[in-house]
Design a protein around this motif. Structure first.
Motif, PDB file in Angstrom:
ATOM      1  N   UNK A  24       0.821  -1.219   0.000  1.00  0.00           N
ATOM      2  CA  UNK A  24       0.000   0.000   0.000  1.00  0.00           C
ATOM      3  C   UNK A  24       0.851   1.265   0.000  1.00  0.00           C
ATOM      4  N   UNK A  25       1.898   1.309   0.815  1.00  0.00           N
ATOM      5  CA  UNK A  25       2.750   2.506   0.858  1.00  0.00           C
ATOM      6  C   UNK A  25       3.460   2.730  -0.465  1.00  0.00           C
ATOM      7  N   UNK A  26       4.013   1.667  -1.014  1.00  0.00           N
ATOM      8  CA  UNK A  26       4.720   1.765  -2.294  1.00  0.00           C
ATOM      9  C   UNK A  26       3.756   2.116  -3.424  1.00  0.00           C
ATOM     10  N   UNK A  27       2.551   1.555  -3.365  1.00  0.00           N
ATOM     11  CA  UNK A  27       1.543   1.860  -4.380  1.00  0.00           C
ATOM     12  C   UNK A  27       1.265   3.354  -4.407  1.00  0.00           C
ATOM     13  N   UNK A  28       0.999   3.922  -3.256  1.00  0.00           N
ATOM     14  CA  UNK A  28       0.673   5.349  -3.185  1.00  0.00           C
ATOM     15  C   UNK A  28       1.869   6.216  -3.567  1.00  0.00           C
ATOM     16  N   UNK A  29       3.050   5.843  -3.107  1.00  0.00           N
ATOM     17  CA  UNK A  29       4.244   6.648  -3.327  1.00  0.00           C
ATOM     18  C   UNK A  29       4.753   6.576  -4.770  1.00  0.00           C
ATOM     19  N   UNK A  30       4.779   5.356  -5.344  1.00  0.00           N
ATOM     20  CA  UNK A  30       5.492   5.157  -6.611  1.00  0.00           C
ATOM     21  C   UNK A  30       4.627   4.775  -7.810  1.00  0.00           C
ATOM     22  N   UNK A  31       3.477   4.162  -7.587  1.00  0.00           N
ATOM     23  CA  UNK A  31       2.744   3.541  -8.685  1.00  0.00           C
ATOM     24  C   UNK A  31       1.397   4.166  -9.016  1.00  0.00           C
ATOM     25  N   UNK A  32       0.723   4.702  -8.042  1.00  0.00           N
ATOM     26  CA  UNK A  32      -0.660   5.139  -8.241  1.00  0.00           C
ATOM     27  C   UNK A  32      -0.807   6.137  -9.391  1.00  0.00           C
ATOM     28  N   UNK A  33       0.076   7.132  -9.442  1.00  0.00           N
ATOM     29  CA  UNK A  33      -0.018   8.129 -10.519  1.00  0.00           C
ATOM     30  C   UNK A  33       0.144   7.489 -11.895  1.00  0.00           C
ATOM     31  N   UNK A  34       1.083   6.554 -12.015  1.00  0.00           N
ATOM     32  CA  UNK A  34       1.309   5.890 -13.309  1.00  0.00           C
ATOM     33  C   UNK A  34       0.104   5.045 -13.711  1.00  0.00           C
ATOM     34  N   UNK A  35      -0.490   4.357 -12.753  1.00  0.00           N
ATOM     35  CA  UNK A  35      -1.667   3.525 -13.042  1.00  0.00           C
ATOM     36  C   UNK A  35      -2.855   4.395 -13.438  1.00  0.00           C
ATOM     37  N   UNK A  36      -3.079   5.463 -12.687  1.00  0.00           N
ATOM     38  CA  UNK A  36      -4.215   6.347 -12.967  1.00  0.00           C
ATOM     39  C   UNK A  36      -4.047   7.115 -14.277  1.00  0.00           C
ATOM     40  N   UNK A  37      -2.820   7.336 -14.721  1.00  0.00           N
ATOM     41  CA  UNK A  37      -2.580   8.068 -15.972  1.00  0.00           C
ATOM     42  C   UNK A  37      -2.985   7.252 -17.206  1.00  0.00           C
ATOM     43  N   UNK A  38      -3.082   5.948 -17.058  1.00  0.00           N
ATOM     44  CA  UNK A  38      -3.425   5.091 -18.198  1.00  0.00           C
ATOM     45  C   UNK A  38      -4.937   5.145 -18.462  1.00  0.00           C
ATOM     46  N   UNK A  39      -5.325   5.272 -19.724  1.00  0.00           N
ATOM     47  CA  UNK A  39      -6.756   5.348 -20.072  1.00  0.00           C
ATOM     48  C   UNK A  39      -7.395   3.960 -20.162  1.00  0.00           C
ATOM     49  N   UNK A  40      -7.598   3.321 -19.009  1.00  0.00           N
ATOM     50  CA  UNK A  40      -8.087   1.947 -18.952  1.00  0.00           C
ATOM     51  C   UNK A  40      -9.414   1.762 -19.669  1.00  0.00           C
ATOM     52  N   UNK A  41     -10.271   2.731 -19.598  1.00  0.00           N
ATOM     53  CA  UNK A  41     -11.604   2.596 -20.185  1.00  0.00           C
ATOM     54  C   UNK A  41     -11.672   3.129 -21.614  1.00  0.00           C
ATOM     55  N   UNK A  42     -10.632   3.764 -22.070  1.00  0.00           N
ATOM     56  CA  UNK A  42     -10.677   4.439 -23.361  1.00  0.00           C
ATOM     57  C   UNK A  42      -9.843   3.761 -24.441  1.00  0.00           C
ATOM     58  N   UNK A  43      -9.529   2.505 -24.291  1.00  0.00           N
ATOM     59  CA  UNK A  43      -8.699   1.851 -25.288  1.00  0.00           C
ATOM     60  C   UNK A  43      -9.489   1.598 -26.559  1.00  0.00           C
ATOM     61  N   UNK A  44      -8.894   1.915 -27.672  1.00  0.00           N
ATOM     62  CA  UNK A  44      -9.539   1.712 -28.973  1.00  0.00           C
ATOM     63  C   UNK A  44      -9.521   0.232 -29.325  1.00  0.00           C
TER      64      UNK A  44
END
Length: 91
Positions: A24-44
């Motif tokens: 959880x700590x590493x997710x928030x610190x290092x990964x969350x922004x990268x995961x949220x930046x991906x357009x998971x619902x908008x893939x063509x």
């Protein structure tokens, strides 16, 4: 959270993958922004091409399959982060 990337296909039809377990700590610190930046619902819709790679990308419950041409921008960043982190965890 488990984050994984599986690359299949290509000229030789090989498969390779990378995965990391993120607390959880590493997710928030290092990964969350990268995961949220991906357009998971908008893939063509993908159009598979012979001798090209397909990427199956997962972050927790999220999942997408992209062609190698679609792995750009935030997707490429997430793939690269996963590859580097998996290498560090394994050795």
């Amino acid at each position: 959270m488990r984050i994984s990337v599986r690359r299949t296909g290509g000229f030789a039809g090989l498969s390779t993958g990378w995965a990391v377990e993120v607390g959880a700590d590493e997710l928030e610190r290092d990964w969350q922004d990268a995961i949220e930046a991906c357009p998971w619902e908008e893939t063509a819709d993908r159009q598979d091409q012979p001798d090209r790679y397909l990427y199956d990308i997962r972050a927790g419950e999220r999942r997408v399959t992209l062609t190698e041409q679609q792995v750009t921008g935030p997707w490429l960043s997430l793939v690269d982060m996963t590859r580097r982190a998996a290498a560090q965890q394994s050795g």
